[in-house]
Design a protein around this motif. Structure first.
Motif, PDB file in Angstrom:
ATOM      1  N   LEU A  43       0.825  -1.209   0.000  1.00 27.43           N
ATOM      2  CA  LEU A  43       0.000   0.000   0.000  1.00 27.43           C
ATOM      3  C   LEU A  43       0.863   1.264   0.000  1.00 27.43           C
ATOM      4  N   THR A  44       0.365   2.313  -0.656  1.00 31.51           N
ATOM      5  CA  THR A  44       1.063   3.606  -0.594  1.00 31.51           C
ATOM      6  C   THR A  44       0.677   4.287   0.718  1.00 31.51           C
ATOM      7  N   LEU A  45       1.384   5.360   1.044  1.00 32.74           N
ATOM      8  CA  LEU A  45       1.084   6.062   2.292  1.00 32.74           C
ATOM      9  C   LEU A  45      -0.358   6.566   2.324  1.00 32.74           C
ATOM     10  N   ASN A  46      -0.836   7.074   1.180  1.00 35.95           N
ATOM     11  CA  ASN A  46      -2.217   7.561   1.133  1.00 35.95           C
ATOM     12  C   ASN A  46      -3.221   6.436   1.300  1.00 35.95           C
ATOM     13  N   GLU A  47      -2.882   5.307   0.706  1.00 35.43           N
ATOM     14  CA  GLU A  47      -3.793   4.154   0.829  1.00 35.43           C
ATOM     15  C   GLU A  47      -3.850   3.666   2.278  1.00 35.43           C
ATOM     16  N   ILE A  48      -2.702   3.746   2.974  1.00 32.43           N
ATOM     17  CA  ILE A  48      -2.692   3.334   4.387  1.00 32.43           C
ATOM     18  C   ILE A  48      -3.646   4.212   5.192  1.00 32.43           C
ATOM     19  N   ARG A  49      -3.633   5.534   4.896  1.00 30.22           N
ATOM     20  CA  ARG A  49      -4.575   6.423   5.606  1.00 30.22           C
ATOM     21  C   ARG A  49      -6.022   6.003   5.341  1.00 30.22           C
ATOM     22  N   GLY A  50      -6.261   5.474   4.131  1.00 28.97           N
ATOM     23  CA  GLY A  50      -7.635   5.141   3.729  1.00 28.97           C
ATOM     24  C   GLY A  50      -8.163   3.838   4.290  1.00 28.97           C
ATOM     25  N   ILE A  51      -7.288   2.929   4.676  1.00 26.56           N
ATOM     26  CA  ILE A  51      -7.792   1.609   5.089  1.00 26.56           C
ATOM     27  C   ILE A  51      -8.542   1.630   6.410  1.00 26.56           C
ATOM     28  N   VAL A  52      -8.308   2.698   7.179  1.00 25.02           N
ATOM     29  CA  VAL A  52      -8.877   2.732   8.516  1.00 25.02           C
ATOM     30  C   VAL A  52     -10.406   2.717   8.492  1.00 25.02           C
ATOM     31  N   GLU A  53     -10.957   3.351   7.475  1.00 29.05           N
ATOM     32  CA  GLU A  53     -12.418   3.368   7.371  1.00 29.05           C
ATOM     33  C   GLU A  53     -12.933   1.944   7.184  1.00 29.05           C
ATOM     34  N   ASN A  54     -12.187   1.210   6.361  1.00 31.81           N
ATOM     35  CA  ASN A  54     -12.564  -0.178   6.089  1.00 31.81           C
ATOM     36  C   ASN A  54     -12.477  -1.032   7.360  1.00 31.81           C
ATOM     37  N   ILE A  55     -11.424  -0.805   8.156  1.00 30.00           N
ATOM     38  CA  ILE A  55     -11.296  -1.562   9.413  1.00 30.00           C
ATOM     39  C   ILE A  55     -12.458  -1.191  10.341  1.00 30.00           C
ATOM     40  N   GLY A  56     -12.693   0.112  10.473  1.00 29.21           N
ATOM     41  CA  GLY A  56     -13.768   0.590  11.357  1.00 29.21           C
ATOM     42  C   GLY A  56     -15.106  -0.042  11.018  1.00 29.21           C
ATOM     43  N   ASN A  57     -15.383  -0.156   9.725  1.00 27.48           N
ATOM     44  CA  ASN A  57     -16.662  -0.734   9.304  1.00 27.48           C
ATOM     45  C   ASN A  57     -16.784  -2.209   9.647  1.00 27.48           C
ATOM     46  N   GLN A  58     -15.622  -2.844   9.894  1.00 25.96           N
ATOM     47  CA  GLN A  58     -15.673  -4.293  10.115  1.00 25.96           C
ATOM     48  C   GLN A  58     -15.453  -4.682  11.573  1.00 25.96           C
ATOM     49  N   LEU A  59     -15.358  -3.687  12.435  1.00 24.81           N
ATOM     50  CA  LEU A  59     -15.142  -4.016  13.849  1.00 24.81           C
ATOM     51  C   LEU A  59     -16.341  -4.750  14.452  1.00 24.81           C
ATOM     52  N   GLU A  60     -17.522  -4.453  13.909  1.00 29.42           N
ATOM     53  CA  GLU A  60     -18.739  -5.019  14.493  1.00 29.42           C
ATOM     54  C   GLU A  60     -18.733  -6.557  14.465  1.00 29.42           C
ATOM     55  N   ILE A  61     -18.293  -7.090  13.328  1.00 30.79           N
ATOM     56  CA  ILE A  61     -18.310  -8.565  13.207  1.00 30.79           C
ATOM     57  C   ILE A  61     -17.304  -9.200  14.179  1.00 30.79           C
ATOM     58  N   LEU A  62     -16.221  -8.467  14.452  1.00 31.62           N
ATOM     59  CA  LEU A  62     -15.248  -8.970  15.432  1.00 31.62           C
ATOM     60  C   LEU A  62     -15.826  -8.878  16.842  1.00 31.62           C
ATOM     61  N   GLU A  63     -16.493  -7.721  17.110  1.00 32.54           N
ATOM     62  CA  GLU A  63     -17.095  -7.530  18.434  1.00 32.54           C
ATOM     63  C   GLU A  63     -18.147  -8.606  18.699  1.00 32.54           C
ATOM     64  N   LYS A  64     -18.935  -8.865  17.665  1.00 35.43           N
ATOM     65  CA  LYS A  64     -20.029  -9.824  17.791  1.00 35.43           C
ATOM     66  C   LYS A  64     -19.488 -11.223  18.134  1.00 35.43           C
ATOM     67  N   ASN A  65     -18.362 -11.568  17.524  1.00 34.51           N
ATOM     68  CA  ASN A  65     -17.803 -12.909  17.733  1.00 34.51           C
ATOM     69  C   ASN A  65     -16.674 -12.936  18.758  1.00 34.51           C
ATOM     70  N   ARG A  66     -16.464 -11.787  19.414  1.00 35.67           N
ATOM     71  CA  ARG A  66     -15.422 -11.653  20.454  1.00 35.67           C
ATOM     72  C   ARG A  66     -14.050 -12.116  19.947  1.00 35.67           C
ATOM     73  N   ILE A  67     -13.725 -11.633  18.773  1.00 37.75           N
ATOM     74  CA  ILE A  67     -12.422 -11.962  18.185  1.00 37.75           C
ATOM     75  C   ILE A  67     -11.523 -10.736  18.324  1.00 37.75           C
ATOM     76  N   THR A  68     -10.387 -10.928  18.967  1.00 35.85           N
ATOM     77  CA  THR A  68      -9.469  -9.801  19.177  1.00 35.85           C
ATOM     78  C   THR A  68      -8.671  -9.522  17.895  1.00 35.85           C
ATOM     79  N   LEU A  69      -8.146  -8.304  17.824  1.00 31.83           N
ATOM     80  CA  LEU A  69      -7.431  -7.878  16.614  1.00 31.83           C
ATOM     81  C   LEU A  69      -6.185  -7.120  17.032  1.00 31.83           C
ATOM     82  N   ASP A  70      -5.031  -7.551  16.515  1.00 32.59           N
ATOM     83  CA  ASP A  70      -3.864  -6.696  16.742  1.00 32.59           C
ATOM     84  C   ASP A  70      -3.179  -6.368  15.427  1.00 32.59           C
ATOM     85  N   PHE A  71      -2.375  -5.323  15.481  1.00 34.87           N
ATOM     86  CA  PHE A  71      -1.713  -4.864  14.262  1.00 34.87           C
ATOM     87  C   PHE A  71      -0.249  -5.251  14.335  1.00 34.87           C
ATOM     88  N   GLY A  72       0.133  -6.070  13.392  1.00 35.90           N
ATOM     89  CA  GLY A  72       1.487  -6.586  13.433  1.00 35.90           C
ATOM     90  C   GLY A  72       2.516  -5.607  12.944  1.00 35.90           C
TER      91      GLY A  72
END
Lengths: 308, 260
Positions: A165-194
């Motif tokens: 990913l380019t630097l600008n694309e990295i800034r953009g992915i956060v929206e995508n992660i935010g939109n998908q937190l719900e499915i992780l919350e629902k299934n109690r799956i933790t997420l870390d950033f490597g």
């Protein structure tokens, strides 16, 4: 954490002699965690023996793998490794969307995930800005894997062209992660950033949700400096040592140049400090960021070095 | 069984249990290729003599040996063909990581060097049989590991034995650790000598012949610890390098001046 490469792209394999040297060096340095990886670590003919050997030497062993394992190795692993307590052995499976796998690969990975489910957590490397986490969640539930996802960022590799990913694309992915937190919350799956995920791209709301999801553990590390001052070390089959795969062409040293692990970490910590001296982090605003080095490492070091 | 005993006693090497029953008050190494008879050998030898050890020449790998709890007080020296898979060794470790058990592997086989290192690093007393087919480079690596390892590991012979007996004022012979020193071990058997010949008795100070004949061995740096063991080799470059490094290393470790 230290990563030992078992097999390289040129098919060169780590020898017993070198494995014993590494184990001795780490034991002498009182470091008891080792991670085995490589182009396809689980295809090393001695993988099961290496794991059992290191466990016998009282190391906790992690194996990073794509999950593609020959029937013969899988059968041996099944016979010998399933007796090992989960506290001492783990697998991190680099998992890609099933659409990108051949039928045979899918079959092999299925066998691996089914057999070793209790030891496995999934890793997914982001190399495109559009991605979904649902297939990872589905896989965790289907195979009853560890309820954890490690999300990495594919980084530019020096002297190579790779998908990242380019630097600008990295800034953009956060929206995508935010939109998908719900499915992780629902299934109690933790997420870390490597790898090299900067704090500033997340909203306060998302950080709060991540804080709750991960029971208070939210860090924004750069892989070579997970604990800020202790770089993750990579060792290859020729006993060359460096920190972080995207930086492997930057500077390598021989493992024999060091008397202990502390000296290696010190050497590369200083190297990293020098590399970050001017630019600080991968964004321009890292230079004046009040959270730099306290809550965030300033993103990926490879972005600084390899984009120069 | 410790290294001091080797030089304090004159020990008989025997292969026939009937012959053992004819002697009394002796210390005996009993050589056999039968693993099923170890307890009987111990009992018979111990009746009127002392058992130094049972030396087992086996046509099998370590991991195919079924080790028994009952052997834990019997001194055993195994001469197997190799190690086998590490995965199968792990289960046997509680039974073989004992001071009464040693494994000596043939240095003519490449894979045995790493096998000895693996065994030692897992706490199993082992050794490499150095012969003219040795891989001198691997042997040198193993020697450095044996004497300069970063963490404690089990002894590796003949490196540990030679280190223990080495005295800079005289020669040092490691033959005894492999039962080949006829000053220490007296061969007392008529059995199976065709397939497994016994070492010929030494004639006085036979090693001095090398000096009288001006053999290149006598001028070698490692002479004092080798004593011409590899004299039959046409090219002696590698054995010379090896024994020279070995001697220097022992000197450096054993007689290193304290610093500070």
């Amino acid at each position: 954490m230290t990563n030992i490469l078992l097999i390289e792209k040129n098919k060169k394999k780590l020898s017993w002699k070198n494995l014993i040297y590494i184990a001795d060096l780490f034991e002498a340095s009182n470091v008891k965690h080792l991670s085995l990886l490589g182009d396809e670590s689980a295809l090393h003919p001695d993988i099961v023996d290496y794991v059992l050997y290191l466990l016998q030497r009282n190391f906790c062993v992690n194996v990073v793998t794509g999950g593609i394992v020959t029937n013969r190795i899988l059968e041996t692993a099944q016979n010998y490794l399933l007796k090992i307590p989960v506290e001492n052995l783990s697998f991190v499976c680099n998992y890609n969307h099933p659409d990108f796998l051949t039928a045979n690969e899918t079959k092999q990975i299925d066998k691996f995930l089914t057999t070793f489910s209790k030891y496995i957590s999934l890793n997914f490397n982001l190399s495109q800005k559009d991605f979904e986490l649902k297939f990872l969640v589905d896989t965790i539930i289907k195979y009853n894997l560890k309820k954890h996802i490690r999300l990495g960022l594919a980084q530019p590799i020096r002297e190579q062209k790779n998908e990242c990913l380019t630097l600008n694309e990295i800034r953009g992915i956060v929206e995508n992660i935010g939109n998908q937190l719900e499915i992780l919350e629902k299934n109690r799956i933790t997420l870390d950033f490597g790898c090299g995920m900067p704090l500033c791209i997340f909203s306060n709301n998302d950080i709060g949700r991540l804080f709750r999801l991960n029971k208070g553990k939210v860090v924004f590390p750069c892989c070579p400096t997970i604990d800020i001052d202790t770089p993750t070390i990579d060792i290859d089959t020729d006993m060359q040592v460096w920190t972080c795969f995207p930086l492997f062409a930057y500077e390598k040293k021989s493992l024999y140049d060091f008397d202990n692990i502390e000296d290696i970490q010190k050497y590369f910590s200083e190297q990293h400090s020098n590399l970050r001296k001017d630019k600080k982090g991968m964004f321009e605003e890292c230079k004046t960021c009040m959270y730099l080095n306290e809550l965030c490492t300033g993103g990926c070091l490879a972005q600084l070095v390899n984009n120069e | 069984m410790n290294n001091e005993q080797y030089i304090m006693e004159h020990i008989l090497i025997m292969r026939d249990i009937e012959e053992v029953m004819e002697v009394e008050g002796k210390t005996i190494v009993f050589e056999t290729n039968r693993i099923d008879n170890i307890e009987n050998i111990r009992d018979t030898v111990s009746e009127n003599n002392r058992l130094f050890c049972v030396k087992l020449r086996l046509n099998q790998e370590i991991t195919s040996i079924v080790f028994k709890e009952e052997w834990q007080n019997i001194p055993l020296v195994f001469y197997p063909t190799g190690l086998g898979n590490v995965r199968d060794l792990i289960g046997a470790l509680p039974l073989i990581r004992k001071p009464n058990i040693k494994f000596f592997l043939d240095g003519g086989k490449e894979q045995n060097y790493e096998a000895v290192q693996i065994l030692s690093s897992l706490g199993v007393h082992s050794g490499i049989l150095i012969n003219e087919n040795a891989d001198w480079e691997k042997l040198t690596d193993l020697m450095y590991y044996a004497l300069c390892g970063k963490v404690p590991h089990a002894p590796i012979e003949p490196f540990q034995y030679l280190y223990d007996i080495y005295n800079r004022n005289t020669i040092a012979d490691y033959d005894a650790v492999f039962f080949n020193d006829t000053d220490v071990f007296e061969c007392f058997t008529t059995k199976d000598t065709k397939n497994h010949p016994l070492p010929p008795p030494k004639e006085g100070n036979a090693w001095q012949e090398f000096c009288y004949e001006a053999s290149p061995c006598a001028a070698c740096e490692g002479w004092r610890i080798c004593l011409g063991k590899y004299a039959a080799l046409e090219d002696k470059t590698e054995c010379r390098n090896f024994t020279g490094k070995w001697l220097n290393l022992i000197e450096n470790i054993k007689f290193k001046e304290p610093t500070g």
